[in-house]
Write an enzyme that holds these catalytic residues in place. Structure first.
Site, mmCIF file in Angstrom:
data_model
loop_
_atom_site.group_PDB
_atom_site.id
_atom_site.type_symbol
_atom_site.label_atom_id
_atom_site.label_comp_id
_atom_site.label_asym_id
_atom_site.label_seq_id
_atom_site.Cartn_x
_atom_site.Cartn_y
_atom_site.Cartn_z
ATOM 1 N N ASP A 1 19.067 31.979 13.273
ATOM 2 C CA ASP A 1 19.094 33.209 14.070
ATOM 3 C C ASP A 1 20.420 33.331 14.819
ATOM 4 O O ASP A 1 20.459 33.703 15.986
ATOM 5 C CB ASP A 1 17.923 33.198 15.053
ATOM 6 C CG ASP A 1 17.707 34.549 15.729
ATOM 7 O OD1 ASP A 1 18.160 35.568 15.172
ATOM 8 O OD2 ASP A 1 17.114 34.587 16.822
ATOM 9 N N CYS B 1 -5.471 45.705 6.356
ATOM 10 C CA CYS B 1 -5.483 45.382 7.782
ATOM 11 C C CYS B 1 -4.311 46.046 8.500
ATOM 12 O O CYS B 1 -3.167 45.978 8.043
ATOM 13 C CB CYS B 1 -5.425 43.871 7.983
ATOM 14 S SG CYS B 1 -5.384 43.353 9.714
#
Length: 351
Positions: free
Chosen positions: A137, A194
């Protein structure tokens, strides 16, 4: 010379030895994600994260970022802290501040990067010098695309990577390498119909399947953005002062999540369930001491106070006569910055 199949098996074993929970191998072709990324930028969903647009498609072209890269070793590492106060308990207590579970322990950048370096050194011992570069990251690298293509999991509707055996409470890291290894296969999505994460998002930041408008996301508002938090979004933030985990908390796949085995990710300084008033009274020296070695420190003391002021305002919506909260806000007024004063004024007006 080495046998690529045998070496890959050894590398996976070494990854476990160096405290990763999984390792998969992929190539550098992320072209199928380019159109979606361009559209995301054009919609200004990146907010003030100018670096997203600055590096453009380099984020999706690893071979341009690090020339001669042939394969990418994608790793994951569980981070759900053991022995931490239950997230829902904290979220339902407006006198406490909620810190995203990933940020409660040692800064994950340091932990994963160190382990990736050790892995690279072990590979060097086995095959000799090779070209590599580790990322956690920390550069224009499209981590979720690489992880999905490598088979770490699939990209959920909340845009995070989901794994059938581990849910989504894990960090990602990458080791770019300049030699060939057999590829792992992607896995199919298992989100089905979902939409729990989309429905639960406090600020309705998930605007499409796998697409997040950062400008509405509480994680962006409390961590990435240096601007005033939009007033219309403040009530929905509740007591979330650093990040937001709601989309993960509601995800059915996280019933398989595993707590971190690494002591580095244990909650520090009681920040798994801290009192808002106490946090707001921290001076800068205390903030720097309490957050030393943690990801939280990156936002700085002033933005920390900005976030806590919003949470205190939401506390006063529920407890308009909370004298300690009122006095704490009043004591800070005019002491730090004009920005904080604006958030304090808003907070006091919520009574």
């Amino acid at each position: 010379m080495f046998d690529p199949v045998e070496l890959k098996a050894q590398i996976k074993d070494w990854a476990i030895e160096f405290d990763f929970d999984d390792l998969r191998v992929t190539d550098t072709d992320l072209s199928r994600y380019e159109a979606g990324f361009i559209q995301w930028i054009e919609q200004n969903y990146h907010g003030t994260m100018d670096y997203m647009a600055k590096y453009g498609l380099t984020r999706l072209r690893p071979h341009e970022l690090v020339p001669k890269t042939l394969r990418i070793l994608c790793v994951r590492k569980n981070y759900l802290p053991p022995d931490a106060r239950g997230p829902r308990d904290v979220l339902h207590d407006s006198e406490l501040g909620y810190v995203s579970r990933y940020a409660l322990g040692r800064d994950y950048h340091k932990v994963l990067r160190s382990n990736l370096q050790k892995l690279a050194e072990r590979i060097t011992d086995a095959i000799g010098p090779f070209g590599f570069r580790a990322f956690v990251d920390s550069a224009p690298v499209y981590e979720t695309g690489l992880a999905e293509k490598a088979g770490i999991g699939w990209k959920g509707k909340h845009s995070l990577i989901l794994n059938r055996q581990a849910g989504s409470w894990f960090f990602l890291g990458e080791l770019f390498i300049d030699f060939d290894l057999p590829l792992d296969e992607p896995v199919e999505s298992h989100c089905g119909s979902c939409t729990a994460c989309i429905t639960v998002c406090p600020t309705q930041a998930i605007v499409a399947d796998g697409v997040v408008d950062a400008r509405r996301c509480i994680s962006y508002l409390t961590i990435e953005s240096k601007d005033d938090i939009p007033q219309e979004l403040r009530p929905a933030m509740g007591n979330r002062i650093y990040g937001c985990d709601d989309c993960q908390l509601v995800c059915p796949w996280n019933r398989f999540a595993r707590v971190a085995a690494d002591a580095d990710f244990r909650a520090r300084h009681g920040l798994d369930a801290p009192g808002l008033i106490e946090l707001f009274l921290w001076d800068e020296r205390t903030f720097l001491h309490k957050t030393e070695g943690m990801a939280i420190r990156r936002i700085g003391w002033q933005l920390w106070l900005r976030n806590v002021a919003v949470a205190l305002g939401n506390l006063l919506r529920n407890q308009p006569d909370n004298t300690p909260a009122i006095e704490a806000l009043q004591a800070r007024y005019g002491q730090v910055s004009d920005q904080l004063d604006r958030h304090i004024q808003w907070a006091l007006a919520q009574r």
